[in-house]
Scaffold this active site. Structure first.
Site, PDB file in Angstrom:
ATOM      1  N   ASP A 175      26.519  15.208  36.625  1.00  0.00           N
ATOM      2  CA  ASP A 175      25.240  14.810  37.212  1.00  0.00           C
ATOM      3  C   ASP A 175      24.067  15.218  36.316  1.00  0.00           C
ATOM      4  O   ASP A 175      24.106  16.262  35.664  1.00  0.00           O
ATOM      5  CB  ASP A 175      25.092  15.488  38.584  1.00  0.00           C
ATOM      6  N   GLU A 199      26.077  10.865  33.659  1.00  0.00           N
ATOM      7  CA  GLU A 199      24.954  10.149  34.270  1.00  0.00           C
ATOM      8  C   GLU A 199      23.740  10.279  33.351  1.00  0.00           C
ATOM      9  O   GLU A 199      23.008  11.253  33.402  1.00  0.00           O
ATOM     10  CB  GLU A 199      24.629  10.729  35.654  1.00  0.00           C
TER      11      GLU A 199
END
EC number: 2.4.1.18
Length: 421
Positions: free
Chosen positions: A279, A334
């Site tokens: 993330d 990401e």
């Protein structure tokens, strides 16, 4: 860590001037189990087994480390705690010594599936996966949701909010205890049985791992752990993410690297996860965190003084370690900036991810649903779908939590809205 003769506990806390292990096992007596410090700021204690051979700390009992620190006396949950729970009616979390007897440990029955040629990922959050207005459990997800995911034709399930986070509404993105699975949904053994069931169904299980920042909670997280501002994190404004209200790691520190690399290995080895979606990677790679910056594709935007070289090196290290230990494991990053070499192997000078998360596609569908269809521009849609670096593998979401939860609505809501009721 338990061995045949007793329990060893170590904690890196260079800012502390004294440390002691306290808990239910010694009636929280700060003078009972004093720790010693080595030249690297690592505190250590060995607790031999009881006379009857049982461990000095019973499984399931509460533990903390008490430190004399620059900001006063402080009780912290051990940074490497394997389980952390919030007692009913209490605000702070409790660190739990988690070491169940052999007969209670979950034993994996099914082999991990081989990596498919093309991933079809179902993104999920165990807590909100029930049709009832409750926080759902690992066991319910295993029995009710996994068969449905398999039936719908997916070959991988990606689970959010696994790492323990004290604020439930952060969707798991303000991590307090990096090695502990969220206790709201059940025990570590129940999470293992969920993953084993997914493997039985032929599903890969990917974990949404947060190494980009950490909760700023002082009592149950890593922030000010040893009483100093710059322990795991950069000090001052560089160590604070103003938009996320969280702390930012110092990836140039040996102990921080050790902590995060161990963390990635822990989830793969102990829980048999098949890989990770990392993330917030854009926030890691640049000192401006990717905020209020428009990336045009000019190489100066990627390779310059705004690049956090320590963070990029960490990403190379973690990818190298994961793929070296587990060649079948999948890593997805990401990144919305379009960093070059993101998915090129380490040995070729790249960062080493298998896939980039192609965020723009999900945004585009939402944007289109806000327009009437005669205003759709086909060239614009095609450009969004094919706008990627040569030969780079991307995960192209139809929708993801970033669009559906964060200040927006799911595609179903955009299409049906109140009429679905």
């Amino acid at each position: 860590t338990r061995s045949a003769t007793g329990i060893t506990y170590r904690e890196w806390a260079p800012g502390a001037t004294s440390a002691a292990l306290i808990g239910d096992f010694n009636n929280w007596n700060p003078n009972a189990d004093i720790m010693t410090r080595n030249e690297f700021g690592v505190w250590e204690i060995f607790l031999p087994n009881n006379a009857d051979g049982s461990p000095a700390i019973p499984h399931g009992s509460r533990v903390k480390i008490r430190m004399d620190s620059p900001s006063g006396i402080k009780d912290s949950i051990p940074a490497w705690i394997k389980f952390s729970v919030q007692a009913p009616g209490e605000i702070p979390n409790n660190g739990i010594y988690y070491d169940p007897p052999e007969e209670e440990k979950y034993v994996f029955q099914h082999p991990q599936p081989k990596k498919p040629r093309a991933l079809r990922i179902y993104e999920s959050h165990v807590g909100m996966s029930s049709t009832e207005p409750i926080i759902n459990t690992y066991a319910n997800f295993r029995d009710d949701v996994l068969p449905r995911i398999k039936r719908l034709g997916y070959n991988a399930v990606q689970i959010m909010a696994i790492q323990e986070h004290s604020y439930y509404a952060s969707f798991g993105y303000h991590v307090t205890n990096f090695f502990a699975p969220s206790s709201r949904c059940g025990t570590p053994e129940e999470l293992k049985s969920l993953i084993d069931r997914a493997h039985e169904l032929g599903l890969l299980v990917l974990m949404d791992i947060v190494h980009s920042h950490a909760s700023k909670n002082v009592l149950d997280g890593l922030n000010m752990f040893d009483g100093t501002d710059n322990h795991y994190f950069h000090s001052g404004s560089r160590g604070y993410h103003w938009m996320w209200d969280s702390r930012l790691f110092n990836y140039g520190s040996w102990e921080v690297l050790r902590f995060l690399l161990s963390n990635a290995r822990w989830w793969l080895e102990e829980y048999k996860f098949d890989g990770f979606r990392f993330d917030g990677v854009t926030s890691m790679m640049y000192t401006h965190r990717g905020l209020e910056v428009g990336f045009t594709g000019n190489y100066n935007e990627y390779f310059g003084f705004a690049t956090d070289v320590d963070a990029v090196v960490y990403l190379m290290l973690v990818n190298d370690m994961i793929h070296g230990l587990y060649p079948e494991a999948v890593t997805i990053g990401e990144d919305v900036s379009g960093m070059p070499t993101f998915c090129i192997p380490i040995q070729d000078g790249g960062i080493g991810f298998d896939y980039r998360l192609h965020m723009a596609i999900a945004d585009k569908w939402i944007e289109l649903l806000k327009k009437s269809d005669e205003d759709w521009k086909m060239g614009d849609i095609v450009h969004t779908l094919v706008n990627r670096r040569w030969s780079e593998k991307c995960v192209a979401y139809a929708e993801s939590h970033d669009q559906a939860l964060v200040g927006d609505k799911t595609l179903a809501f955009w299409l049906m809205d109140k009429d679905m009721y």
